[in-house]
Design a protein around this motif. Structure first.
Motif, PDB file in Angstrom:
ATOM      1  N   ASN A 114      -8.854 -13.290  10.335  1.00  0.00           N
ATOM      2  CA  ASN A 114      -9.726 -14.228   9.632  1.00  0.00           C
ATOM      3  C   ASN A 114      -9.011 -15.501   9.195  1.00  0.00           C
ATOM      4  OD1 ASN A 114     -11.927 -15.201   8.290  1.00  0.00           O
ATOM      5  ND2 ASN A 114     -11.897 -13.738   6.638  1.00  0.00           N
TER       6      ASN A 114
ATOM      7  N   ASP B  83      -3.123  -7.642   5.898  1.00  0.00           N
ATOM      8  CA  ASP B  83      -3.594  -6.619   6.841  1.00  0.00           C
ATOM      9  C   ASP B  83      -4.221  -7.298   8.061  1.00  0.00           C
ATOM     10  OD1 ASP B  83      -6.143  -7.341   6.113  1.00  0.00           O
ATOM     11  OD2 ASP B  83      -6.788  -5.357   5.493  1.00  0.00           O
TER      12      ASP B  83
ATOM     13  N   THR C  13     -13.892  -5.539   3.379  1.00  0.00           N
ATOM     14  CA  THR C  13     -12.708  -4.786   2.950  1.00  0.00           C
ATOM     15  C   THR C  13     -12.128  -5.313   1.645  1.00  0.00           C
ATOM     16  OG1 THR C  13     -12.210  -4.779   5.290  1.00  0.00           O
ATOM     17  CG2 THR C  13     -10.598  -3.772   3.877  1.00  0.00           C
ATOM     18  N   HIS C  14     -12.049  -6.625   1.524  1.00  0.00           N
ATOM     19  CA  HIS C  14     -11.323  -7.174   0.386  1.00  0.00           C
ATOM     20  C   HIS C  14     -12.199  -7.564  -0.797  1.00  0.00           C
ATOM     21  CE1 HIS C  14      -8.509  -7.764   3.840  1.00  0.00           C
ATOM     22  NE2 HIS C  14      -7.808  -7.033   3.012  1.00  0.00           N
ATOM     23  N   TYR C  15     -13.509  -7.504  -0.643  1.00  0.00           N
ATOM     24  CA  TYR C  15     -14.377  -7.843  -1.780  1.00  0.00           C
ATOM     25  C   TYR C  15     -15.401  -6.743  -2.077  1.00  0.00           C
ATOM     26  CZ  TYR C  15     -12.329 -12.422  -1.091  1.00  0.00           C
ATOM     27  OH  TYR C  15     -11.435 -13.433  -0.959  1.00  0.00           O
TER      28      TYR C  15
ATOM     29  N   ARG D 261     -10.563 -19.067   7.477  1.00  0.00           N
ATOM     30  CA  ARG D 261     -10.350 -19.311   6.042  1.00  0.00           C
ATOM     31  C   ARG D 261      -9.587 -20.624   5.815  1.00  0.00           C
ATOM     32  NH1 ARG D 261      -9.472 -15.148   1.826  1.00  0.00           N
ATOM     33  NH2 ARG D 261     -10.874 -13.464   2.229  1.00  0.00           N
TER      34      ARG D 261
ATOM     35  N   ARG E 234      -5.711 -17.432  -3.367  1.00  0.00           N
ATOM     36  CA  ARG E 234      -7.069 -16.892  -3.243  1.00  0.00           C
ATOM     37  C   ARG E 234      -7.613 -17.002  -1.827  1.00  0.00           C
ATOM     38  NH1 ARG E 234     -10.783 -19.838  -6.440  1.00  0.00           N
ATOM     39  NH2 ARG E 234     -12.376 -18.393  -5.788  1.00  0.00           N
ATOM     40  N   LYS E 235      -7.416 -18.148  -1.189  1.00  0.00           N
ATOM     41  CA  LYS E 235      -8.003 -18.354   0.146  1.00  0.00           C
ATOM     42  C   LYS E 235      -7.249 -17.530   1.200  1.00  0.00           C
ATOM     43  CE  LYS E 235     -11.011 -21.570  -1.140  1.00  0.00           C
ATOM     44  NZ  LYS E 235     -10.828 -21.551  -2.595  1.00  0.00           N
TER      45      LYS E 235
ATOM     46  N   SER F  65      -7.250  -7.520   9.290  1.00  0.00           N
ATOM     47  CA  SER F  65      -8.473  -8.327   9.149  1.00  0.00           C
ATOM     48  C   SER F  65      -8.152  -9.671   8.510  1.00  0.00           C
ATOM     49  CB  SER F  65      -9.546  -7.562   8.366  1.00  0.00           C
ATOM     50  OG  SER F  65      -9.260  -7.544   7.013  1.00  0.00           O
ATOM     51  N   ASN F  66      -7.197  -9.694   7.581  1.00  0.00           N
ATOM     52  CA  ASN F  66      -6.747 -10.965   6.999  1.00  0.00           C
ATOM     53  C   ASN F  66      -6.175 -11.881   8.073  1.00  0.00           C
ATOM     54  OD1 ASN F  66      -5.616  -9.525   3.933  1.00  0.00           O
ATOM     55  ND2 ASN F  66      -7.254 -10.975   4.188  1.00  0.00           N
TER      56      ASN F  66
ATOM     57  N   GLU G 104     -15.562 -17.708  -0.308  1.00  0.00           N
ATOM     58  CA  GLU G 104     -14.105 -17.602  -0.215  1.00  0.00           C
ATOM     59  C   GLU G 104     -13.685 -16.876   1.062  1.00  0.00           C
ATOM     60  OE1 GLU G 104     -12.299 -16.786  -4.070  1.00  0.00           O
ATOM     61  OE2 GLU G 104     -10.975 -15.420  -3.007  1.00  0.00           O
ATOM     62  N   ALA G 105     -14.416 -15.793   1.373  1.00  0.00           N
ATOM     63  CA  ALA G 105     -14.070 -14.997   2.564  1.00  0.00           C
ATOM     64  C   ALA G 105     -14.652 -15.613   3.831  1.00  0.00           C
ATOM     65  CB  ALA G 105     -14.572 -13.577   2.411  1.00  0.00           C
TER      66      ALA G 105
ATOM     67  N   ILE H 189     -15.832  -8.356   8.280  1.00  0.00           N
ATOM     68  CA  ILE H 189     -14.992  -7.179   7.998  1.00  0.00           C
ATOM     69  C   ILE H 189     -14.009  -7.514   6.871  1.00  0.00           C
ATOM     70  CG2 ILE H 189     -13.135  -5.710   8.939  1.00  0.00           C
ATOM     71  CD1 ILE H 189     -14.694  -5.590  11.536  1.00  0.00           C
ATOM     72  N   ASP H 190     -13.481  -8.724   6.900  1.00  0.00           N
ATOM     73  CA  ASP H 190     -12.567  -9.160   5.850  1.00  0.00           C
ATOM     74  C   ASP H 190     -13.295  -9.212   4.505  1.00  0.00           C
ATOM     75  OD1 ASP H 190     -10.108 -10.168   4.885  1.00  0.00           O
ATOM     76  OD2 ASP H 190     -10.947 -12.172   4.875  1.00  0.00           O
TER      77      ASP H 190
ATOM     78  N   SER I 209      -8.446  -0.722  -4.070  1.00  0.00           N
ATOM     79  CA  SER I 209      -8.265  -1.713  -3.012  1.00  0.00           C
ATOM     80  C   SER I 209      -8.409  -1.027  -1.661  1.00  0.00           C
ATOM     81  CB  SER I 209      -6.893  -2.380  -3.117  1.00  0.00           C
ATOM     82  OG  SER I 209      -5.898  -1.430  -2.884  1.00  0.00           O
ATOM     83  N   ALA I 210      -8.614  -1.824  -0.658  1.00  0.00           N
ATOM     84  CA  ALA I 210      -8.773  -1.274   0.693  1.00  0.00           C
ATOM     85  C   ALA I 210      -8.053  -2.164   1.690  1.00  0.00           C
ATOM     86  CB  ALA I 210     -10.241  -1.154   1.043  1.00  0.00           C
TER      87      ALA I 210
ATOM     88  N   MET J 282       0.833  -1.198   0.000  1.00  0.00           N
ATOM     89  CA  MET J 282       0.000   0.000   0.000  1.00  0.00           C
ATOM     90  C   MET J 282       0.873   1.256   0.000  1.00  0.00           C
ATOM     91  SD  MET J 282      -3.261  -0.941   0.138  1.00  0.00           S
ATOM     92  CE  MET J 282      -4.247   0.373   0.837  1.00  0.00           C
TER      93      MET J 282
ATOM     94  N   ILE K  52     -12.708 -28.042   1.637  1.00  0.00           N
ATOM     95  CA  ILE K  52     -13.098 -28.143   0.218  1.00  0.00           C
ATOM     96  C   ILE K  52     -12.231 -29.214  -0.452  1.00  0.00           C
ATOM     97  CG2 ILE K  52     -13.211 -26.880  -1.981  1.00  0.00           C
ATOM     98  CD1 ILE K  52     -13.503 -24.301  -0.267  1.00  0.00           C
TER      99      ILE K  52
END
Lengths: 129, 361
Positions: A56, A50, B332-334, A60, A85-86, A52-53, B212-213, B328-329, B35-36, A1, A67
């Motif tokens: 989470n 970040d 923010t990301h989608y 995830r 992606r995940k 939140s990632n 996915e999220a 929140i994820d 993006s965020a 960023m 899957i």
């Protein structure tokens, strides 16, 4: 960023998130799968993801493991979808480069394990150049 | 590859539309959000660490202090997790009373979520109407539990207080009033042309992205995923429950799902009151040691407690996975990626009903 003038150093807070029990278990599982040291992998995650990632990530990870894998055994073993992606551990370009190396080896007659190891080696170089 | 951005805009941590501090960093090209990224840590409580090593009698009070808006469900999920470890079953009357308390909590949360959205898109009239109805809901919660927030209503093997017939009558009357008013307000939202301009087709989260999220709750249900922990709960199954699902995946769908769930909660409370048998509200039981992963449906989605307790019922290890962590994820990301106006960033973020207190724990 993009850098902000009043940017805060988020590394200690991100580290706190990563060392919570569920996050720690997830990080260790991912590090073991890629064959990297936990500390090095944590640094990579702190740089790439970040907050939140990071929060989470266990949810995830568990959802992704539930899957069923696709038809391409090599892509599944490398975690092409899982680590891009995940959970965005690698960029699509980095994963594509690692996959190509592994695929070239596999097409040349190497075993799946050897090809996967070659791919992981390329990924490890991204984490710890 | 270096991204081409015009301006990088930080929104927050203090913003008039947000209930709690959080900072969103948006990279934009013109008005278009590329993006965020989310920055948190302004109100980290470290509550999981405080819980560790404490007896369940203390942890149950700490659990409901994770979030002030949905405190009842934190109490409920922790207590039901301890009951699962210890093999305790609450008496039938207590099980129905728990549903009443939980649904009132959900109504209070959904009303404040929809209020926040209306306030964000500058429809203050509807927002204030909704906030006014929330007072009725909190009054009902107070009649049932003695408190408006942090009720500590549920205990292993039952609930603290029974519902008096006089209070039951008032609750039924208030539900009738709410039913009429909420139908009117939902119609206002549904048919408002200016609301539609700010909400329809904005902040889209597709079904694949939601999967996915790992989005949960109304956010996932507004994207066509029929996921709701209440479907697996024995008392809800006895009452009869099926999740409300919409397919649009935009801000409008997320708010409408909450409006529909408000009406559904009224129905669930009415049916609980009708089906509730007479009898004791406390069945007793002793909390034992063990390990469990227990999920319940909070207003914002799946709330999971991972609890490991020793043989005295002391919590050795605990991890709380709140629904806002996932939502929140997802937001923010989608949802925010591709938003065509910076003005829609706040409304899209609020439409996912983010709870920073839950996220930071």
């Amino acid at each position: 960023m993009t850098e902000y003038l009043y940017e805060k150093d988020l590394r200690p807070m991100k580290y706190n998130i990563l060392t919570a029990p569920r996050q720690d278990r997830t990080v260790r599982a991912m590090a073991a799968r890629l064959g990297v040291r936990v500390q090095v992998f944590r640094r990579h995650l702190i740089e790439r993801l970040d907050m939140s990632n990071l929060e989470n990530m266990p949810a995830r990870w568990e959802a992704a493991l539930a899957i069923p894998a696709g038809d391409d055994a090599l892509a599944a073993a490398l975690g092409c979808d899982l680590f891009v992606r995940k959970i965005a551990v690698f960029t699509p370009a980095e994963m594509e480069a690692a996959y190509k190396k592994a695929r070239t080896l596999a097409d040349g007659g190497a075993t799946l394990d050897a090809a996967v190891e070659e791919g992981k080696k390329a990924l490890r170089e991204v984490i710890a150049p | 590859m270096k991204k081409t951005v015009d301006v990088a805009i930080p929104i927050g941590p203090v913003h008039p539309c947000w209930k709690e501090p959080v900072r969103i960093k948006c990279e934009t090209r013109g008005e278009h959000v590329l993006s965020a990224e989310v920055e948190m840590g302004y109100m980290k409580k470290g509550i999981e660490r405080i819980m560790r090593g404490r007896p369940w009698q203390e942890v149950m009070f700490l659990a409901e202090r994770v979030c002030g808006i949905c405190s009842v469900v934190h109490n409920m999920v922790f207590i039901e997790a301890m009951e699962t470890i210890s093999g305790i079953t609450p008496p039938p009357r207590a099980a129905y009373l728990r549903v009443v308390a939980n649904e009132l909590d959900r109504m209070a949360s959904h009303l404040i979520a929809n209020f926040s959205y209306c306030y964000t898109i500058e429809h203050e009239t509807l927002g204030m109407y909704l906030l006014n109805e929330r007072e009725h809901v909190l009054d009902m919660l107070e009649r049932l539990t003695g408190n408006r927030v942090n009720t500590a209503y549920m205990i292993p093997g039952g609930v603290r207080y029974d519902l008096r017939p006089a209070d039951e009558k008032i609750i039924r009357e208030t539900l009738d009033l709410l039913d009429t008013n909420l139908t009117r307000y939902a119609k206002m939202f549904e048919t408002g042309p200016m609301i539609a301009l700010r909400s329809k087709g904005v902040g889209i989260l597709t079904k694949d992205q939601a999967l996915e999220a790992h989005a949960v709750g109304p956010t996932a249900r507004a994207s066509g995923i029929a996921v709701d922990c209440r479907s697996n709960h024995p008392t809800y199954r006895a009452i009869g429950f099926s999740p409300i699902v919409r397919d649009e995946g935009d801000n409008y769908a997320r708010i409408m799902v909450r409006f529909e769930e408000l009406k559904q909660s009224i129905g669930l409370i009415r049916r609980s009151l009708a089906m509730m048998p007479d009898g004791p509200i406390r069945g007793g039981g002793i909390c034992k040691g063990g390990e469990v992963r227990y999920s319940g449906e909070a207003p914002r989605g799946e709330l999971t407690y991972f609890v490991k307790a020793d043989r005295y019922g002391r919590v050795e290890e605990i991890a709380i996975q709140t629904p806002s962590i996932m939502n929140i994820d997802a937001c923010t990301h989608y949802m925010l990626k591709g938003v065509t106006s910076i003005a829609d960033v706040t409304s899209t973020f609020i439409s996912s009903d983010p709870c920073i207190a839950c996220n930071e724990r």
